[in-house]
Design a protein around this motif. Structure first.
Motif, short mmCIF file in Angstrom:
data_model
loop_
_atom_site.label_atom_id
_atom_site.label_comp_id
_atom_site.label_asym_id
_atom_site.label_seq_id
_atom_site.Cartn_x
_atom_site.Cartn_y
_atom_site.Cartn_z
N ILE A 415 -10.93 -33.46 92.30
CA ILE A 415 -10.82 -34.89 91.99
C ILE A 415 -10.48 -35.07 90.52
O ILE A 415 -11.30 -34.73 89.65
CB ILE A 415 -12.13 -35.63 92.32
N PRO A 416 -9.30 -35.60 90.19
CA PRO A 416 -8.95 -35.77 88.78
C PRO A 416 -9.64 -36.98 88.15
O PRO A 416 -9.74 -38.04 88.77
CB PRO A 416 -7.43 -35.97 88.82
N ASN A 417 -10.15 -36.79 86.94
CA ASN A 417 -10.68 -37.88 86.14
C ASN A 417 -9.72 -38.10 84.99
O ASN A 417 -9.63 -37.28 84.07
CB ASN A 417 -12.09 -37.54 85.63
N MET A 418 -8.98 -39.20 85.03
CA MET A 418 -7.93 -39.45 84.04
C MET A 418 -8.33 -40.49 83.00
O MET A 418 -7.48 -41.14 82.41
CB MET A 418 -6.65 -39.86 84.76
N LYS A 419 -9.64 -40.61 82.80
CA LYS A 419 -10.13 -41.58 81.83
C LYS A 419 -9.55 -41.34 80.44
O LYS A 419 -9.07 -42.26 79.77
CB LYS A 419 -11.66 -41.52 81.77
#
Length: 587
Positions: A415-419
């Motif tokens: 799951i990518p976190n692109m914050k």
């Protein structure tokens, strides 16, 4: 005014591109129609040589294209031939009185080791007819030499080069690049060896991954050296020593260590070939390329069929396409075959690194239902790992090549976190309203998972792993604890998998077909291949779009294209995955 011209020119350009595409389509239709008219017969001269180069893409199965042979970028600039037709055409040439022998000219061969071995075996079988196989090239890569070493005589250009230095497998790690972009890949997985996520969260192999890669690479290397040793009469110990010290680099070295029979220029090689064929020096050699050679049609009046169902590529949800395994599409094909009274047995040909856990389970269910009605065997190609093994596990028997990469019984979610990318790099912020605590779970890419969300996803992954191991235990008649011990996401070669009970026999697809016939008690039968090959015009627009995109990507990125495709595969994957770790390329 400048804006006006800009938009006008953009519109005109767009219309022009559309016109050109349709122009090429029309040309393709005409060319294909002409080709199909004359495709029933092949003009093979007498006293001919079959030319085999293998310098083209080699998919599992030939896919006809209306653009083949046309000089249209990305569409028809190069012919391709599937492994199925390569094998069948070499077999046909064996008994074709017009073919005197084979001129083998491999240089760069882009196919997996299991498929390469199958081609080599076909050439070995061809030699039993008493016809010759001669190999000549300006350059021999290791895979090319592996195939060429089967020849009666092997020749190399005096100024040519040769690789023989052992096999290697490398992994590209992207964590640092993702860190710089502000993207964090959040991992949920089961399996100590489940390494598909490592390129996104590490900068080097984990100890467990290095252990498994070392083990399967050495197993493949052993299988790689054995036939070379037998055909060139060089001990495997000597081959190890030569490779470890990189003693063969050029033509002179190759002669010294008996890797080849001589150094000649191409004109000298062709002169020798003319002499062998009894052709006057002033006349040309009659030859036909394997790409153009067509088998004589075989007629069998038997109503009974053995169905060979191809499942190759990434396993995806829904219908998929010709280049992957759509869960709905392949399961529907299995249902049809199960209900078809003419089909007495099924061979599922699997060449897949895995993919969607849901799609894999849908296909596995149909395999189990088919097994209740008629025999179903699995033949493994270069890969049948993770989801590829999932869909194979419930078959009556599993056949693999020694070099097949299989197993990888494990599950993961990425799951990518692109914050960091969105907030800090691009200045993009997201705000939302929700009616439930978990309403935005897996839909908000601009924040990390909470501990509770991690726990929920981990529980799902654990459940799928339990289902996976339970299915394998049932299909292979093993304890779940035993499956878990040889699972954990670990990749095995076919030879290793045989020793731990994951496959039944080492053998190619022909062996699997014969086993299916024996179990169905068939002596006389037709072999029919599924899914049925679509008419080239039926999917013309869709395939053309994909070919144009692939050509443009290849033209811009060259050898780096595979890295982008690997990243795209992971990022577009929905749901929990049963996938082999990264793309394994043996060089």
């Amino acid at each position: 005014m400048k804006s006006f011209f800009k938009y006008v020119l953009a519109t005109v350009t767009g219309i022009g591109i559309v016109f050109l595409i349709f122009f090429f389509i029309i040309i393709g239709m005409v060319a294909s129609a002409i080709k199909q008219v004359g495709s029933t017969t092949v003009d093979v001269p007498t006293n001919a040589v079959l030319y085999v180069s293998l310098g083209h893409e080699i998919p599992e199965r030939t896919s006809p294209s209306p653009f083949e042979g046309l000089d249209v970028p990305g569409l028809g600039e190069q012919k391709t031939l599937g492994l199925n037709d390569i094998i069948s055409r070499i077999a046909a040439a064996k008994s074709d009185d017009r073919i005197r022998g084979i001129y083998l000219n491999p240089t760069y061969v882009n196919v997996g080791m299991a498929s390469l071995k199958r081609i080599r075996e076909a050439l070995e079988d061809f030699k039993t007819s008493g016809k010759f196989v001669l190999a000549y090239s300006d350059v021999y890569t290791q895979k090319a030499y592996y195939v060429a070493s089967v020849a009666d005589s092997v020749y190399l250009n005096p100024q040519g080069s040769m690789e023989f230095k052992g096999l290697s497998s490398s992994i590209t790690f992207m964590k640092e690049a993702l860190d710089k972009l502000g993207v964090e890949m959040q991992v949920v997985k089961v399996g100590t060896y489940k390494s598909a996520v490592e390129p996104f969260v590490l900068n080097e192999m984990s100890a467990a991954n290095r252990e498994q890669v070392t083990a399967y690479l050495n197993s493949i290397y052993h299988s790689f050296l054995q036939p070379i040793s037998a055909d060139r009469n060089i001990s495997t110990d000597s081959l190890h020593y030569i490779a470890d010290n990189y003693l063969v680099r050029n033509a002179e070295d190759a002669v010294r260590y008996r890797f080849i029979d001589g150094t000649v220029y191409k004109d000298e090689f062709l002169a020798g070939l003319k002499q062998r064929l009894g052709i006057d020096d002033k006349k040309d050699i009659s030859s036909i390329s394997l790409l153009d050679y067509t088998e004589k049609e075989k007629k069998n009046t038997s109503r009974d069929r053995i169905a060979v169902l191809y499942a190759h590529g990434e396993i995806v949800d829904g219908e998929g396409s010709s280049g992957n395994i759509g869960g709905d599409r392949i399961s529907r094909e299995l249902r049809k075959l199960r209900r078809d009274d003419r089909v007495k047995a099924v061979v599922l040909r699997v060449n897949s690194p895995g993919g969607s856990a849901l799609a894999s389970d849908i296909i596995a269910r149909e395999v189990a239902l088919t097994k209740e009605v008629k025999p179903i065997m699995v033949s493994m190609g270069d890969y049948a790992a993770s989801g590829g093994y999932y869909i194979a596990a419930l078959a009556d028997s599993i056949f693999a090549e020694k070099e097949t990469l299989t197993g990888s019984i494990g599950v993961f979610g990425l799951i990518p976190n692109m914050k960091g990318l969105m907030n800090n790099k691009l200045g993009i912020h997201v705000d939302e309203v929700k009616t439930g605590k978990f309403a935005d779970l897996l839909t908000s890419p601009d924040r990390p998972l909470t501990a509770e969300e991690y726990s929920i996803i981990q529980s799902q992954v654990n459940d799928i792993y339990a289902t996976f191991t339970g299915l394998v235990a049932k299909g292979r008649k093993l304890d779940v604890a035993r499956v878990d011990s040889i699972g954990q996401g670990r990749v095995w070669t076919g030879e290793q998998a045989l020793g731990i009970g994951l496959v039944d026999r080492i053998g190619n697809i022909d062996v699997a077909i014969q086993a299916a016939a024996n179990k169905a008690k068939l002596d006389d039968y037709n072999i029919v291949y599924y899914p049925a090959v679509k008419d080239p015009f039926a999917s013309l627009l869709g395939s053309s779009k994909e070919k144009i995109k692939a050509w443009m990507l290849e033209d811009e990125l060259g050898e780096y294209r595979s890295y982008i495709e690997q990243l795209k595969t992971i990022t577009r994957s929905s749901g929990i995955q049963v996938r082999m770790p990264y793309n394994v390329e043996i060089r």
